[in-house]
Write an enzyme that holds these catalytic residues in place. Structure first.
Site, short mmCIF file in Angstrom:
data_model
loop_
_atom_site.label_atom_id
_atom_site.label_comp_id
_atom_site.label_asym_id
_atom_site.label_seq_id
_atom_site.Cartn_x
_atom_site.Cartn_y
_atom_site.Cartn_z
N ASP A 30 0.78 -1.23 0.00
CA ASP A 30 0.00 0.00 0.00
C ASP A 30 0.82 1.29 0.00
OD1 ASP A 30 -2.40 -1.30 -0.22
OD2 ASP A 30 -2.82 -1.29 1.93
N ARG A 110 -18.17 -8.18 -4.82
CA ARG A 110 -17.49 -8.08 -3.52
C ARG A 110 -17.24 -6.61 -3.23
NH1 ARG A 110 -12.12 -7.37 -1.86
NH2 ARG A 110 -11.18 -8.99 -0.54
O1 LIG Z 1 -10.27 -5.46 -1.06
C1 LIG Z 1 -9.36 -5.97 -0.41
O2 LIG Z 1 -9.52 -6.98 0.29
C2 LIG Z 1 -7.98 -5.35 -0.46
C3 LIG Z 1 -7.93 -4.02 -1.11
C4 LIG Z 1 -6.56 -3.46 -1.04
O3 LIG Z 1 -5.61 -4.09 -0.78
C5 LIG Z 1 -6.38 -2.05 -1.32
O4 LIG Z 1 -7.36 -1.37 -1.61
O5 LIG Z 1 -5.24 -1.57 -1.24
FE LIG Z 2 -3.86 -2.81 -0.55
#
Ligand SMILES: O=C(O)CCC(=O)C(=O)O
Ligand SMILES: [Fe+2]
Length: 266
Positions: A30, A110
C-alpha cells in the site's frame, strides 16, 4: 492520525470462471511500488508513501472467490488468507512487510472499504483544504455563503460551545480524510509552491481563507436563508460532504489504489 478511505466493489467477470486464475486485485504494497521480480518495494512516487497503516472493512459476503491474501515480496508465495465476511476488518502495516492482493471474484460482487492511516501531519492541513474545496465546488449559493462565513467550522466537528474547543481539537484528529485524488492533487499543489516546496501551515491557511474570500457575495435571499442555516448543527456539514463525495466518485473501482496511477483514494 488522519484516515484516508476508499470504497471499492469488484464484480465477477462474465464468461467461464473455472479457468480464471487472475487476481481481482493484483498483489501490491500500500505505500511502496512492489517490484516482485527483485523482491523489493520502492517507497517513492507514484506510491502513496504517506500511508502507515491499512485496514479493509468487508461489506458483504454473498459472492464467491475474492479471498484476501498476504504474500512474500515475490508476490507469489501466499503466507496468509482472509475470507471476507460482512463486517470483518483486516488491519495491517502499510509497508513492504505486507504485500497483499485479492483473488478473483468468480461469482457476485465483492464490496469493501479500504482505510489507510497516516501519521504525516501535513495531511491534516491538506485534508482540511480539500474539504473546503469540495464544499466550494459543490455548494449552492446558500451554503456557499454558509461555508464562507463559517469556514473555520464548516469542516470540523465544531464545538457548540467555545469551551468545547479543546474537545473539538481532539476530535479533529479523527476527522475523515476525504482524499479524492483529483482534489488531493489540487490540495497538494496548494500546499506546495511552484517550485514544489511546502508552504507553512499558516501560509496554507492564508491561501485557503483568501480563496474563501473570493467567493461571490450572497444574494439577499441567500442571506435570509443564512439565518436559518445558522441554526443548523454544523456537524451536518460532514454527512453532507460525504454525500457529495459519494456522488462525485461514483466510479466503479475494481482495484484500490496501491499507487497514484490507480487513483481512487478518497
Ligand atoms: O479489497 C481488499 O480486500 C484489499 C484491497 C486493497 O488491498 C487495497 O485497496 O489496497
Ligand atoms: Fe492494498
Amino acid at each position: 492520525m488522519v484516515v484516508l478511505l476508499s470504497s471499492l466493489c469488484a464484480a465477477a467477470h462474465s464468461g467461464k470462471q473455472e479457468d480464471r486464475k487472475n487476481l481481482s486485485h493484483p498483489v501490491h504494497v500500500d505505500n511502496c511500488v512492489l517490484v516482485s521480480e527483485l523482491k523489493q518495494c520502492k517507497k517513492e512516487p507514484p506510491a502513496y508513501t504517506h500511508r502507515d497503516y491499512s485496514a479493509i472493512l468487508y461489506l458483504n459476503d454473498d459472492f464467491e472467490g475474492g479471498q484476501f491474501i498476504f504474500t512474500e515480496l515475490d508476490g507469489k508465495t501466499v503466507t496468509a488468507e482472509v475470507h471476507p465476511r460482512c463486517g470483518r476488518v483486516v488491519g495491517f502495516g502499510a509497508g513492504e512487510e505486507n504485500p497483499h492482493g485479492v483473488q478473483a471474484v468468480t461469482k457476485g460482487q465483492r464490496c469493501a472499504v479500504a482505510l489507510w492511516f497516516t501519521l504525516d501531519p501535513t495531511h491534516e492541513e491538506k485534508e482540511r483544504i480539500q474539504a473546503q474545496d469540495m464544499l466550494n465546488m459543490f455548494s449552492t449559493p446558500i451554503n456557499k455563503d454558509f461555508s464562507h462565513q463559517d469556514s473555520k467550522d464548516s469542516f470540523e466537528y465544531g464545538p457548540a460551545h467555545p469551551q468545547a474547543d479543546q474537545v473539538a481539537t481532539d476530535k479533529q484528529e479523527k476527522k475523515l480524510d476525504i482524499h479524492s485524488d483529483t482534489l488531493a492533487e489540487q490540495s497538494a499543489n496548494q500546499l506546495k509552491g511552484v517550485d514544489g516546496k511546502k508552504t507553512t501551515k499558516a501560509a496554507a491557511k492564508g491561501k485557503a481563507s483568501s480563496k474563501a474570500g473570493q467567493q461571490t457575495k450572497a444574494t439577499p435571499a441567500a442571506k435570509d436563508a443564512k439565518q436559518k442555516v445558522k441554526h443548523i448543527d454544523k456537524k451536518g456539514a460532514i454527512p453532507a460532504v460525504k454525500k457529495m463525495i459519494k456522488g462525485a466518485s461514483k466510479k466503479d473501482s475494481n482495484s484500490a489504489s496501491d499507487n497514484k496511477s490507480g487513483k481512487d483514494e478518497l
